[in-house]
Design a protein around this motif. Structure first.
Motif, short mmCIF file in Angstrom:
data_model
loop_
_atom_site.label_atom_id
_atom_site.label_comp_id
_atom_site.label_asym_id
_atom_site.label_seq_id
_atom_site.Cartn_x
_atom_site.Cartn_y
_atom_site.Cartn_z
N LYS A 9 0.83 -1.21 0.00
CA LYS A 9 0.00 0.00 0.00
C LYS A 9 0.86 1.25 0.00
CE LYS A 9 -4.02 -1.92 2.36
NZ LYS A 9 -4.84 -1.87 3.58
N ILE A 10 1.94 1.23 0.79
CA ILE A 10 2.83 2.38 0.85
C ILE A 10 3.50 2.60 -0.50
CG2 ILE A 10 4.99 3.24 1.86
CD1 ILE A 10 4.11 1.88 4.48
N GLU A 11 3.93 1.54 -1.14
CA GLU A 11 4.57 1.66 -2.45
C GLU A 11 3.57 2.17 -3.49
OE1 GLU A 11 6.23 -2.13 -3.36
OE2 GLU A 11 7.95 -1.82 -2.05
N ALA A 12 2.32 1.73 -3.39
CA ALA A 12 1.30 2.21 -4.34
C ALA A 12 1.08 3.71 -4.18
CB ALA A 12 -0.01 1.45 -4.14
N LYS A 13 1.08 4.21 -2.94
CA LYS A 13 0.94 5.64 -2.72
C LYS A 13 2.16 6.39 -3.23
CE LYS A 13 -2.03 5.46 1.34
NZ LYS A 13 -2.13 5.76 2.78
N GLY A 14 3.32 5.79 -3.03
CA GLY A 14 4.55 6.43 -3.49
C GLY A 14 4.61 6.55 -4.99
N LYS A 15 4.02 5.63 -5.71
CA LYS A 15 4.03 5.70 -7.16
C LYS A 15 3.12 6.81 -7.67
CE LYS A 15 5.27 0.90 -7.89
NZ LYS A 15 4.83 -0.42 -8.32
N LYS A 16 2.15 7.23 -6.88
CA LYS A 16 1.27 8.31 -7.29
C LYS A 16 1.95 9.66 -7.16
CE LYS A 16 -2.94 5.87 -6.01
NZ LYS A 16 -4.05 5.80 -5.06
N MET A 17 3.02 9.74 -6.34
CA MET A 17 3.74 11.00 -6.19
C MET A 17 4.49 11.31 -7.48
SD MET A 17 5.28 10.89 -2.41
CE MET A 17 4.28 10.61 -0.99
N LYS A 18 4.57 12.57 -7.80
CA LYS A 18 5.20 13.00 -9.04
C LYS A 18 6.73 12.96 -8.89
CE LYS A 18 4.83 16.59 -12.48
NZ LYS A 18 4.18 17.83 -12.85
N ASP A 19 7.37 12.39 -9.86
CA ASP A 19 8.82 12.33 -9.86
C ASP A 19 9.36 13.71 -10.22
OD1 ASP A 19 11.42 11.39 -9.78
OD2 ASP A 19 11.37 10.75 -11.88
N ALA A 20 10.26 14.23 -9.40
CA ALA A 20 10.76 15.59 -9.59
C ALA A 20 12.21 15.63 -10.03
CB ALA A 20 10.58 16.37 -8.29
N THR A 21 12.68 14.58 -10.67
CA THR A 21 14.09 14.57 -11.09
C THR A 21 14.37 15.62 -12.15
OG1 THR A 21 13.57 12.78 -12.63
CG2 THR A 21 14.51 12.16 -10.51
N ASN A 22 13.39 16.00 -12.95
CA ASN A 22 13.59 17.01 -13.99
C ASN A 22 13.36 18.43 -13.48
OD1 ASN A 22 14.16 15.05 -15.89
ND2 ASN A 22 12.02 14.80 -16.44
N TYR A 23 12.88 18.58 -12.25
CA TYR A 23 12.63 19.90 -11.67
C TYR A 23 13.95 20.48 -11.18
CZ TYR A 23 10.55 23.55 -8.80
OH TYR A 23 10.21 24.76 -8.24
N ASP A 24 14.33 21.64 -11.69
CA ASP A 24 15.61 22.26 -11.34
C ASP A 24 15.42 23.19 -10.16
OD1 ASP A 24 18.27 22.90 -11.47
OD2 ASP A 24 18.01 24.39 -13.06
N LEU A 25 16.18 22.97 -9.10
CA LEU A 25 16.09 23.80 -7.90
C LEU A 25 16.91 25.09 -8.00
CD1 LEU A 25 16.35 21.21 -4.99
CD2 LEU A 25 14.40 22.61 -5.58
N LYS A 26 17.88 25.11 -8.87
CA LYS A 26 18.79 26.25 -8.94
C LYS A 26 18.04 27.53 -9.33
CE LYS A 26 22.75 23.41 -9.87
NZ LYS A 26 23.85 23.08 -10.75
N GLY A 27 18.22 28.55 -8.49
CA GLY A 27 17.54 29.82 -8.71
C GLY A 27 16.14 29.89 -8.13
N LYS A 28 15.69 28.87 -7.43
CA LYS A 28 14.33 28.85 -6.87
C LYS A 28 14.36 29.30 -5.41
CE LYS A 28 12.68 26.72 -10.47
NZ LYS A 28 11.71 26.86 -11.37
N LYS A 29 13.24 29.89 -4.98
CA LYS A 29 13.07 30.33 -3.60
C LYS A 29 11.82 29.67 -3.02
CE LYS A 29 15.07 34.90 -4.20
NZ LYS A 29 14.86 36.34 -4.08
N PHE A 30 11.94 29.22 -1.78
CA PHE A 30 10.82 28.62 -1.07
C PHE A 30 10.62 29.38 0.24
CE2 PHE A 30 12.28 25.39 -3.92
CZ PHE A 30 11.13 24.75 -4.34
N VAL A 31 9.36 29.55 0.65
CA VAL A 31 9.03 30.37 1.81
C VAL A 31 8.23 29.56 2.82
CG1 VAL A 31 7.81 32.45 2.56
CG2 VAL A 31 8.97 32.43 0.36
N LEU A 32 8.58 29.74 4.10
CA LEU A 32 7.84 29.15 5.22
C LEU A 32 7.44 30.28 6.14
CD1 LEU A 32 6.97 26.73 7.08
CD2 LEU A 32 9.25 26.87 8.05
N VAL A 33 6.15 30.41 6.44
CA VAL A 33 5.64 31.47 7.32
C VAL A 33 5.03 30.82 8.54
CG1 VAL A 33 4.06 33.41 7.52
CG2 VAL A 33 5.19 32.97 5.35
#
Length: 155
Positions: A30-54
Motif C-alpha cells: 500500500k505504501i509503495e502504491a501511494k509512493g508511485k502516485k507521487m510525481k517524480d521531480a528529477t527534472n525539476y531544477d532547484l537552482k535559482g528557486k526560492k521557497f518560503v515558510l511562514v
C-alpha cells in the motif's frame, strides 16, 4: 518426547510469524502504491528557486526564505517580527545542499559569514500538488511553498 515438543513448537511459531509477515507485506505494498502516485521531480531544477515558510506565534512571527543558488550553494534568510515592540530582526544563513531525486538535505553552517557550532539541518521532500511545488519537512511536516506560487500574476 522433548524433541517432538520442540519440533512442533518451532513449526507452529514459523506458521504464526509467517502470517504476521504477510500482513506487513500488504502494508508495504500500500505504501509503495501511494509512493508511485507521487510525481517524480528529477527534472525539476532547484537552482535559482526560492521557497518560503511562514509561521505565526503568540509573541512573534517568523518568515524563512530558502534560496537555492545557481552555483549549488544555498541562502536561508530568517525574518523575525516581534509583536510587542514592532521591531524586525533578520539572520542570514548560508550553506549547501544534497539532492537525490525528490529528497533534499539542507545544511546551513554559516551565520552572516561566520561558521556556527551547530548548523541548521533540514531534511526536505520535494512535492507537487495542483502544479504547486513545495518542500515538506520530513521531521515536522512543515511546508515550504515555492515563492513563484505566492505572487499573484495580474492579467
Amino acid at each position: 518426547m522433548k524433541k517432538t515438543f520442540i519440533f512442533l513448537s518451532l513449526i507452529s511459531s514459523v506458521y504464526f510469524y509467517s502470517q504476521d509477515f504477510s500482513s506487513i507485506n500488504k502494508i508495504l505494498e500500500k505504501i509503495e502504491a501511494k509512493g508511485k502516485k507521487m510525481k517524480d521531480a528529477t527534472n525539476y531544477d532547484l537552482k535559482g528557486k526560492k521557497f518560503v515558510l511562514v509561521e505565526d506565534f503568540e509573541d512573534h512571527g517568523e518568515r524563512h526564505i530558502l534560496e537555492f543558488n545557481i552555483d549549488g550553494s544555498l541562502t536561508m534568510i530568517e525574518l523575525i517580527d516581534d509583536k510587542s515592540t514592532g521591531k524586525s530582526f533578520s539572520n542570514i544563513f548560508t550553506g549547501d545542499y544534497i539532492r537525490k531525486k525528490n529528497a533534499i538535505s539542507v545544511r546551513a553552517n554559516f551565520l552572516e559569514g561566520k561558521q556556527i557550532a551547530i548548523p541548521l539541518v533540514y531534511n526536505l521532500y520535494l512535492m507537487n500538488a495542483n502544479d504547486v511545488w513545495y518542500l515538506k519537512d520530513i521531521n515536522n511536516s512543515k511546508r515550504w511553498i515555492e515563492n513563484n506560487n505566492l505572487i499573484k500574476k495580474k492579467k
